[in-house]
Scaffold this motif. Structure first.
Motif, mmCIF file in Angstrom:
data_model
loop_
_atom_site.group_PDB
_atom_site.id
_atom_site.type_symbol
_atom_site.label_atom_id
_atom_site.label_comp_id
_atom_site.label_asym_id
_atom_site.label_seq_id
_atom_site.Cartn_x
_atom_site.Cartn_y
_atom_site.Cartn_z
ATOM 1 N N ALA A 197 -23.463 -90.267 82.352
ATOM 2 C CA ALA A 197 -23.234 -90.249 83.798
ATOM 3 C C ALA A 197 -22.498 -88.998 84.274
ATOM 4 O O ALA A 197 -22.610 -88.624 85.440
ATOM 5 C CB ALA A 197 -22.453 -91.495 84.210
ATOM 6 N N LEU A 198 -21.736 -88.366 83.376
ATOM 7 C CA LEU A 198 -20.853 -87.274 83.794
ATOM 8 C C LEU A 198 -21.285 -85.944 83.197
ATOM 9 O O LEU A 198 -21.782 -85.881 82.074
ATOM 10 C CB LEU A 198 -19.419 -87.565 83.368
ATOM 11 C CG LEU A 198 -18.794 -88.856 83.905
ATOM 12 C CD1 LEU A 198 -17.397 -89.036 83.349
ATOM 13 C CD2 LEU A 198 -18.767 -88.845 85.421
ATOM 14 N N ALA A 199 -21.021 -84.885 83.946
ATOM 15 C CA ALA A 199 -21.311 -83.532 83.467
ATOM 16 C C ALA A 199 -20.063 -82.832 82.963
ATOM 17 O O ALA A 199 -20.093 -81.644 82.654
ATOM 18 C CB ALA A 199 -21.954 -82.713 84.583
ATOM 19 N N VAL A 200 -18.943 -83.572 82.885
ATOM 20 C CA VAL A 200 -17.684 -82.991 82.402
ATOM 21 C C VAL A 200 -17.267 -83.685 81.110
ATOM 22 O O VAL A 200 -17.661 -84.825 80.856
ATOM 23 C CB VAL A 200 -16.556 -83.121 83.458
ATOM 24 C CG1 VAL A 200 -16.935 -82.398 84.742
ATOM 25 C CG2 VAL A 200 -16.223 -84.586 83.735
ATOM 26 N N PRO A 201 -16.467 -83.015 80.271
ATOM 27 C CA PRO A 201 -16.024 -83.634 79.011
ATOM 28 C C PRO A 201 -15.157 -84.867 79.230
ATOM 29 O O PRO A 201 -14.417 -84.964 80.213
ATOM 30 C CB PRO A 201 -15.219 -82.511 78.343
ATOM 31 C CG PRO A 201 -15.719 -81.249 78.955
ATOM 32 C CD PRO A 201 -16.052 -81.605 80.362
ATOM 33 N N LEU A 202 -15.250 -85.788 78.288
ATOM 34 C CA LEU A 202 -14.449 -87.011 78.309
ATOM 35 C C LEU A 202 -13.212 -86.838 77.428
ATOM 36 O O LEU A 202 -13.252 -86.152 76.410
ATOM 37 C CB LEU A 202 -15.273 -88.186 77.795
ATOM 38 C CG LEU A 202 -16.569 -88.497 78.536
ATOM 39 C CD1 LEU A 202 -17.297 -89.656 77.847
ATOM 40 C CD2 LEU A 202 -16.314 -88.804 79.996
ATOM 41 N N VAL A 203 -12.133 -87.514 77.828
ATOM 42 C CA VAL A 203 -10.867 -87.424 77.113
ATOM 43 C C VAL A 203 -10.444 -88.814 76.668
ATOM 44 O O VAL A 203 -10.461 -89.767 77.464
ATOM 45 C CB VAL A 203 -9.766 -86.812 78.002
ATOM 46 C CG1 VAL A 203 -8.463 -86.682 77.225
ATOM 47 C CG2 VAL A 203 -10.212 -85.452 78.544
ATOM 48 N N LEU A 204 -10.069 -88.930 75.388
ATOM 49 C CA LEU A 204 -9.603 -90.199 74.836
ATOM 50 C C LEU A 204 -8.090 -90.177 74.723
ATOM 51 O O LEU A 204 -7.531 -89.445 73.909
ATOM 52 C CB LEU A 204 -10.230 -90.446 73.458
ATOM 53 C CG LEU A 204 -9.866 -91.774 72.782
ATOM 54 C CD1 LEU A 204 -10.406 -92.958 73.584
ATOM 55 C CD2 LEU A 204 -10.405 -91.825 71.353
ATOM 56 N N HIS A 205 -7.435 -90.975 75.553
ATOM 57 C CA HIS A 205 -5.983 -91.149 75.446
ATOM 58 C C HIS A 205 -5.696 -92.348 74.543
ATOM 59 O O HIS A 205 -6.555 -93.190 74.316
ATOM 60 C CB HIS A 205 -5.384 -91.382 76.831
ATOM 61 C CG HIS A 205 -5.292 -90.151 77.669
ATOM 62 N ND1 HIS A 205 -4.105 -89.706 78.204
ATOM 63 C CD2 HIS A 205 -6.232 -89.248 78.050
ATOM 64 C CE1 HIS A 205 -4.324 -88.591 78.892
ATOM 65 N NE2 HIS A 205 -5.612 -88.304 78.816
ATOM 66 N N GLY A 206 -4.477 -92.415 74.031
ATOM 67 C CA GLY A 206 -4.106 -93.538 73.177
ATOM 68 C C GLY A 206 -4.793 -93.516 71.823
ATOM 69 O O GLY A 206 -4.995 -94.560 71.197
ATOM 70 N N SER A 207 -5.118 -92.329 71.327
ATOM 71 C CA SER A 207 -5.869 -92.232 70.068
ATOM 72 C C SER A 207 -5.042 -92.594 68.846
ATOM 73 O O SER A 207 -5.602 -92.809 67.767
ATOM 74 C CB SER A 207 -6.429 -90.812 69.911
ATOM 75 O OG SER A 207 -7.223 -90.454 71.015
ATOM 76 N N SER A 208 -3.714 -92.666 68.982
ATOM 77 C CA SER A 208 -2.874 -93.062 67.847
ATOM 78 C C SER A 208 -3.217 -94.453 67.352
ATOM 79 O O SER A 208 -3.022 -94.764 66.172
ATOM 80 C CB SER A 208 -1.390 -93.011 68.240
ATOM 81 O OG SER A 208 -0.972 -91.689 68.450
ATOM 82 N N GLY A 209 -3.725 -95.283 68.239
ATOM 83 C CA GLY A 209 -4.063 -96.647 67.854
ATOM 84 C C GLY A 209 -5.490 -96.826 67.390
ATOM 85 O O GLY A 209 -5.954 -97.967 67.226
ATOM 86 N N VAL A 210 -6.205 -95.710 67.176
ATOM 87 C CA VAL A 210 -7.625 -95.781 66.802
ATOM 88 C C VAL A 210 -7.795 -95.253 65.382
ATOM 89 O O VAL A 210 -7.337 -94.154 65.056
ATOM 90 C CB VAL A 210 -8.490 -94.962 67.780
ATOM 91 C CG1 VAL A 210 -9.970 -95.128 67.444
ATOM 92 C CG2 VAL A 210 -8.226 -95.388 69.227
ATOM 93 N N ALA A 211 -8.461 -96.002 64.535
ATOM 94 C CA ALA A 211 -8.687 -95.598 63.150
ATOM 95 C C ALA A 211 -9.611 -94.390 63.085
ATOM 96 O O ALA A 211 -10.414 -94.143 63.987
ATOM 97 C CB ALA A 211 -9.290 -96.761 62.361
ATOM 98 N N ASP A 212 -9.500 -93.636 61.984
ATOM 99 C CA ASP A 212 -10.285 -92.409 61.810
ATOM 100 C C ASP A 212 -11.767 -92.621 62.098
ATOM 101 O O ASP A 212 -12.396 -91.852 62.834
ATOM 102 C CB ASP A 212 -10.144 -91.876 60.380
ATOM 103 C CG ASP A 212 -8.808 -91.205 60.116
ATOM 104 O OD1 ASP A 212 -7.995 -91.101 61.054
ATOM 105 O OD2 ASP A 212 -8.595 -90.784 58.957
ATOM 106 N N GLU A 213 -12.350 -93.642 61.466
ATOM 107 C CA GLU A 213 -13.792 -93.825 61.588
ATOM 108 C C GLU A 213 -14.208 -94.132 63.026
ATOM 109 O O GLU A 213 -15.292 -93.760 63.476
ATOM 110 C CB GLU A 213 -14.288 -94.931 60.650
ATOM 111 C CG GLU A 213 -13.697 -96.307 60.890
ATOM 112 C CD GLU A 213 -12.405 -96.572 60.110
ATOM 113 O OE1 GLU A 213 -12.086 -97.767 59.917
ATOM 114 O OE2 GLU A 213 -11.738 -95.603 59.714
ATOM 115 N N ASN A 214 -13.311 -94.780 63.780
ATOM 116 C CA ASN A 214 -13.624 -95.088 65.174
ATOM 117 C C ASN A 214 -13.474 -93.863 66.069
ATOM 118 O O ASN A 214 -14.208 -93.725 67.053
ATOM 119 C CB ASN A 214 -12.747 -96.232 65.670
ATOM 120 C CG ASN A 214 -13.085 -97.552 64.994
ATOM 121 O OD1 ASN A 214 -14.220 -97.765 64.585
ATOM 122 N ND2 ASN A 214 -12.100 -98.420 64.862
ATOM 123 N N ILE A 215 -12.532 -92.979 65.738
ATOM 124 C CA ILE A 215 -12.430 -91.726 66.478
ATOM 125 C C ILE A 215 -13.679 -90.880 66.245
ATOM 126 O O ILE A 215 -14.248 -90.312 67.179
ATOM 127 C CB ILE A 215 -11.163 -90.949 66.075
ATOM 128 C CG1 ILE A 215 -9.907 -91.684 66.560
ATOM 129 C CG2 ILE A 215 -11.192 -89.525 66.648
ATOM 130 C CD1 ILE A 215 -8.608 -91.015 66.169
#
Length: 284
Positions: A197-215
């Motif tokens: 939907a977007l033409a701009v990059p997406l940013v993931l906040h709160g990545s400390s709580g996300v496991a490597d494989e999910n990132i």
């Protein structure tokens, strides 16, 4: 090396389909440790100073000037970014200090006011060549990350970007800030919808709580900028605690802060390498 514009790092990562690590500065030793990790990896990094951190230090300027100086002397590309500024005036100050990017966080406002203020901030920043990130949806604490109305709606996000002219958008897709366990569940389908939907990059906040494989899966689905703070703070704090436990008579704070700073290097390097892996192309 000359201070690198955030735009350059983001465009490079978005074009390659890889992730760009953006790590939070807490104090001088953090900034030094983050850059040391980036230099060890031979990869670029974004150093972030949040509004909360600026308030802790009694204002943005002292830590900002130190962080900018560290970035300028690095042997790898380093950008400096203002993170989660809910104070409009702080965003302007960061632009004037020479930050390569700012994030104005109007997620606490109603939609129309968020658009109005974000557009005003974006106009000021972009007129001065500064990259602008905003947030839509609510990347909150541990409770409610999947509650109805919390996750970012792709159609609303597209309208928001068009109305504000921002360069990147932080979206709520299931992660939460300040998590000390890496167990967040991301909505990969929604990430893909937002990417489409977007033409701009997406940013993931709160990545400390996300496991490597999910990132890695989130990057493959369309995420570009990956923000990490709490996870790295844990490495710093554990090293300081271990040093003090083993050296009960120490009074020179440089000794235990050095231990914390050095503990960042391998994990920062590992994360930057993880995020920068080329997207999987499948079996020929």
């Amino acid at each position: 090396m000359v201070l690198t514009p955030t735009r350059e790092l983001m465009e490079r990562a978005a074009e390659a389909g890889t992730g760009q690590g953006a790590f939070n500065v807490i104090h001088l030793e953090t900034a030094e440790g983050l850059v040391a990790g980036a230099e060890f990896a031979g990869l670029p990094v974004v150093l972030q100073i949040s509004q909360n951190c600026a308030e802790y230090h009694g204002g943005l300027e002292p830590l900002a000037l130190a962080t900018l100086a560290i970035a300028r002397r690095a042997s790898v590309p380093v950008a400096v970014h203002l993170d989660h500024a809910e104070d409009e005036q702080l965003a302007y100050q960061a632009v004037d200090l020479g930050f390569g990017s700012i994030m104005y966080d109007g997620a606490h406002l109603d939609y129309s006011e968020n658009v109005t203020v974000t557009r005003r901030v974006a106009d000021y920043a972009r007129a001065r060549g500064v990259y602008v990130e905003a947030e839509l949806g609510k990347v909150g604490g541990k409770d409610g990350a999947h509650a109805p109305g919390v996750l970012t709606d792709p159609a609303e996000a597209a309208a928001f970007v068009a109305a504000t002219g921002v360069d990147a958008l932080a979206v709520a897709v299931g992660s939460s800030h300040a998590m000390t366990e890496r167990r967040a569940s991301l909505d990969l389908i929604r990430i893909g919808q937002l990417k489409t939907a977007l033409a701009v990059p997406l940013v993931l906040h709160g990545s400390s709580g996300v496991a490597d494989e999910n990132i890695v899966a989130a990057i493959a689905a369309g995420m570009t900028k990956i923000n990490v703070s709490t996870h790295l703070n844990g490495f710093f704090t554990r090293a300081v605690r271990e040093y003090l436990d083993e050296n009960l008579s120490v009074v020179d704070s440089r000794k235990y802060l050095r231990a914390g700073r050095e503990a960042l290097t391998p994990e920062v390097s590992r994360l930057l390498n993880l995020f920068s892996r080329p997207p999987f192309q499948g079996t020929p």
